[in-house]
Design a protein around this motif. Sequence first.
Motif, PDB file in Angstrom:
ATOM      1  N   GLU A 169      -8.967   3.027   2.559  1.00  0.00           N
ATOM      2  CA  GLU A 169     -10.283   3.628   2.786  1.00  0.00           C
ATOM      3  C   GLU A 169     -11.128   2.743   3.712  1.00  0.00           C
ATOM      4  O   GLU A 169     -11.800   3.238   4.611  1.00  0.00           O
ATOM      5  CB  GLU A 169     -11.017   3.783   1.453  1.00  0.00           C
ATOM      6  N   ARG A 170     -11.069   1.448   3.468  1.00  0.00           N
ATOM      7  CA  ARG A 170     -11.797   0.535   4.362  1.00  0.00           C
ATOM      8  C   ARG A 170     -11.210   0.607   5.768  1.00  0.00           C
ATOM      9  O   ARG A 170     -11.931   0.597   6.762  1.00  0.00           O
ATOM     10  CB  ARG A 170     -11.723  -0.906   3.828  1.00  0.00           C
ATOM     11  N   ALA A 230       0.027   0.352  -4.132  1.00  0.00           N
ATOM     12  CA  ALA A 230      -1.000  -0.607  -4.543  1.00  0.00           C
ATOM     13  C   ALA A 230      -2.369  -0.082  -4.133  1.00  0.00           C
ATOM     14  O   ALA A 230      -2.506   0.614  -3.134  1.00  0.00           O
ATOM     15  CB  ALA A 230      -0.749  -1.969  -3.904  1.00  0.00           C
ATOM     16  N   GLU A 231      -3.369  -0.414  -4.918  1.00  0.00           N
ATOM     17  CA  GLU A 231      -4.722   0.058  -4.643  1.00  0.00           C
ATOM     18  C   GLU A 231      -5.392  -0.818  -3.596  1.00  0.00           C
ATOM     19  O   GLU A 231      -6.133  -0.340  -2.747  1.00  0.00           O
ATOM     20  CB  GLU A 231      -5.529   0.020  -5.941  1.00  0.00           C
ATOM     21  N   ASP A 232      -5.108  -2.113  -3.651  1.00  0.00           N
ATOM     22  CA  ASP A 232      -5.790  -3.036  -2.746  1.00  0.00           C
ATOM     23  C   ASP A 232      -5.051  -4.376  -2.745  1.00  0.00           C
ATOM     24  O   ASP A 232      -4.025  -4.515  -3.411  1.00  0.00           O
ATOM     25  CB  ASP A 232      -7.245  -3.228  -3.195  1.00  0.00           C
ATOM     26  N   TYR A 233      -5.586  -5.329  -2.014  1.00  0.00           N
ATOM     27  CA  TYR A 233      -4.954  -6.646  -1.982  1.00  0.00           C
ATOM     28  C   TYR A 233      -6.036  -7.714  -1.899  1.00  0.00           C
ATOM     29  O   TYR A 233      -7.168  -7.437  -1.493  1.00  0.00           O
ATOM     30  CB  TYR A 233      -4.017  -6.750  -0.776  1.00  0.00           C
ATOM     31  N   ARG A 281     -13.805  -6.431  -4.387  1.00  0.00           N
ATOM     32  CA  ARG A 281     -12.540  -5.695  -4.611  1.00  0.00           C
ATOM     33  C   ARG A 281     -12.434  -5.226  -6.057  1.00  0.00           C
ATOM     34  O   ARG A 281     -12.072  -4.091  -6.331  1.00  0.00           O
ATOM     35  CB  ARG A 281     -11.348  -6.596  -4.283  1.00  0.00           C
ATOM     36  N   LEU A 312      -6.407   8.040  -0.668  1.00  0.00           N
ATOM     37  CA  LEU A 312      -6.285   6.731  -0.024  1.00  0.00           C
ATOM     38  C   LEU A 312      -6.550   5.606  -1.006  1.00  0.00           C
ATOM     39  O   LEU A 312      -7.420   5.720  -1.873  1.00  0.00           O
ATOM     40  CB  LEU A 312      -7.283   6.625   1.138  1.00  0.00           C
ATOM     41  N   SER A 313      -5.791   4.516  -0.883  1.00  0.00           N
ATOM     42  CA  SER A 313      -6.082   3.319  -1.665  1.00  0.00           C
ATOM     43  C   SER A 313      -7.398   2.737  -1.153  1.00  0.00           C
ATOM     44  O   SER A 313      -7.868   3.104  -0.073  1.00  0.00           O
ATOM     45  CB  SER A 313      -4.962   2.315  -1.496  1.00  0.00           C
ATOM     46  N   LEU A 314      -7.975   1.846  -1.938  1.00  0.00           N
ATOM     47  CA  LEU A 314      -9.247   1.248  -1.520  1.00  0.00           C
ATOM     48  C   LEU A 314      -9.094   0.522  -0.194  1.00  0.00           C
ATOM     49  O   LEU A 314      -9.957   0.588   0.674  1.00  0.00           O
ATOM     50  CB  LEU A 314      -9.748   0.292  -2.597  1.00  0.00           C
ATOM     51  N   ALA A 315      -7.962  -0.169  -0.020  1.00  0.00           N
ATOM     52  CA  ALA A 315      -7.713  -0.887   1.229  1.00  0.00           C
ATOM     53  C   ALA A 315      -7.658   0.099   2.396  1.00  0.00           C
ATOM     54  O   ALA A 315      -8.266  -0.123   3.452  1.00  0.00           O
ATOM     55  CB  ALA A 315      -6.414  -1.674   1.126  1.00  0.00           C
ATOM     56  N   LYS A 328     -13.685   2.865  -9.152  1.00  0.00           N
ATOM     57  CA  LYS A 328     -12.768   3.961  -8.836  1.00  0.00           C
ATOM     58  C   LYS A 328     -12.011   4.396 -10.091  1.00  0.00           C
ATOM     59  O   LYS A 328     -11.816   5.579 -10.333  1.00  0.00           O
ATOM     60  CB  LYS A 328     -11.783   3.533  -7.740  1.00  0.00           C
ATOM     61  N   ILE A 365       0.850  -1.189   0.000  1.00  0.00           N
ATOM     62  CA  ILE A 365       0.000   0.000   0.000  1.00  0.00           C
ATOM     63  C   ILE A 365       0.889   1.244   0.000  1.00  0.00           C
ATOM     64  O   ILE A 365       0.640   2.216  -0.700  1.00  0.00           O
ATOM     65  CB  ILE A 365      -0.935   0.010   1.235  1.00  0.00           C
ATOM     66  N   ALA A 407     -15.038  -2.471  -6.821  1.00  0.00           N
ATOM     67  CA  ALA A 407     -14.654  -1.163  -6.277  1.00  0.00           C
ATOM     68  C   ALA A 407     -13.532  -0.555  -7.106  1.00  0.00           C
ATOM     69  O   ALA A 407     -13.499   0.652  -7.364  1.00  0.00           O
ATOM     70  CB  ALA A 407     -14.223  -1.314  -4.822  1.00  0.00           C
TER      71      ALA A 407
END
Lengths: 349, 369
Positions: free
Chosen positions: B209-210, A104-107, A120, B204-207, A127, A100, A123
Amino acid sequence: MPEGEQSSLLVVDDEPFNHTLIKRLLDAEGYADVSFADNGRQALDMLQESNFDIVLLDIEMPELNGFEVLESIKADLNHRHVPVIMISGVEDTESIAKCIELGAEDYLAKPFNATILRARLGACVEKKRLRDQEKSHLEQIRTEKKKADELLTVILPSSIASELKATGKVQPRGYDKVGMLFCDIVGFTNYCSGRSAEEVVTGLQTLFTKFEEITTKYNMEKIKTIGDEFMASAGLTNPDYEPLLTVVKCGLEMAAAAPEVSADWKVRVGVHAGPLVAGIVGDQKYQFDVWGDTVNVAARMAGAGNPGAVTMTHDSWLEIESECQGKMLGKMEIKGKGEIDVVECTGLQ
Amino acid sequence: MSSNVRAYNKASLFLLLLFTFVFSAGNLHADYKWNLPPGLPEPVIPQSNPMSVAKVELGRHLFYYKKLSLNGKMACATCHRQARAFTDGRVTAQGTTGEIHPRNTPSLGNVAYQPVLTWAQPKLTRLEEQLLIPLLGTQPVELGMAGKKKIIVRRLKRDPAYHSMFQAAFGDNKAVSLENMAKALASFQRRLITANSAYDREDLSLAAERGAKLFFGERLNCFRCHPAPFFTDSLTHVGLGFKEIAFHNTGLYNLAGKGAYPPKNTGLHAHTGQPEDMGRFRTPSLRNVAVTAPYMHDGSVPTLAQVIDIYAAGGRGPGRSNPHKSVFVSGFNLTSIEKSDLIAFLTSLTDETFLTDPRFSDPFTNPLK
């Protein structure tokens, strides 16, 4: 789901078994456009070759690991905006935090869970859609602005256009000596009758285009056209030490060019040189314009002359006679100046 | 505990003498431009020590000046490192003679907004005073200059570069003094403002944000003690009606089942003697927390994941039933995914520019201009 169907995904994972698994899950979610890379290097190559909307990237890979691939993607100006979802172990919080931090946007934690995968990716697609929308909106504004800027330089002399762009306005200013040229078509009204509007406009357009070519050649500025009248200046925004001679030469060339464009066109030209004021009028629709005696006299000269000649006051003539041929036309009443001798120039010496 | 108090008292006695004549200097530079990020209030600046560019720059040169220590090997910056948001990465600090400090070195980011300084000293409110503790303190020895005040001044006077910086900052020939040194160091530290993280940029990244939703939610209650924008409930700034000062027991210890904390680290209790103040420490800001490990007043928690595990359990081991524990540390269920999200959020409080800003960096290896 239709959003998903349109998105192109790149999955980077060194386990062939995971490819099958991920493919099945993504298929079920309606993601049809999915490519696979077996290692980091291949992924980076694929990113260079085609555009992807989302990258799913395994952290643990031999050779180039997920961190390194992520760093490369984020360091590449062309790809840094592509959202990256990391594939990690469940308890791998440290690595996730690091990813992150690296952008990175997510995992997604292994083993994959369909519900979470759906959420995931959904979203992420959403986005990205919003971001793209914002970007294309910005781009639109930028191209419109560019168009407006270009239009501005077509309408206005370029130095004036730059000042207007830079400061939002143009100070009206006085000039000591500017050459003014007016050129109108003899018998334009007659010409118009019996011709379609379209034909008239096309004809005028051809003629004025030719005139613009000539003024540009002499480094002059086209001020505007009013009906069948063409108006230009010398020494206003481009320096010119002999603006009168310039407008005379330009006028002669225009007079000669008109019949070449169409046998029916005959023009008469009036010139004058002296002080004037130039500036911008209008707020929404800019119009560059010039004011002063010099302008009025030049306009009057055009009205007084004969077709195919350049007409000017005798005082002006004295300035350029060494270079020109001409003849006296006689006296003429000019508002505010009384009777004035007028000369017509028919060619250069 | 008693030794701590004595050290503190010694320092304050000295300060009392010091400040009677120190904070009367004129106002040399009235209009200091903070250029704060939008939405951030201005810090409160003591009238006796207004901010100035020259003072901040001198302060920076003092902060990194190794000759402020007995053996010339240690500066403030040795324990307060920029790349770690001005912490040292150690469990607890170690002084210039090797002596181990009982506590973990806190970050200096946004220290200008702190109404009380260090982990738990309710009466220590001014940066001009605080820095005399590491400089002159003996319990423990940090920079080790106790009884060597004259040496400090002499060292600084002998260095022409410092001499002229003192003059530029304070404007007279006798400018080199311990008092002015304290003022300049304080001014530099007040400048250490950090508010340019992904969170501040709303990027913020999506992670993350959560994670933010969890952090600011009623289930985890983190925001109660770590409220935005400073992520601590200890706060003062221009325009704030009263200083917000809070100390909490987060249930880390419960020695002999009596609610006690280890003797050298009893928190607020060491200063008030009140039983209910046992184990209460000032809430640290969570800005840049990802680079300030290890955590807590004694550095006893190595990772953020472990910090979260402790909060989820409502404390650490027997500490969970510490009678003085705050009601907001009562535990919660958290999935491993949620834990990662929360960490992603905490990681997004890192302000890279702060960690690399040349204005805060070592002037000897990274001179400005």
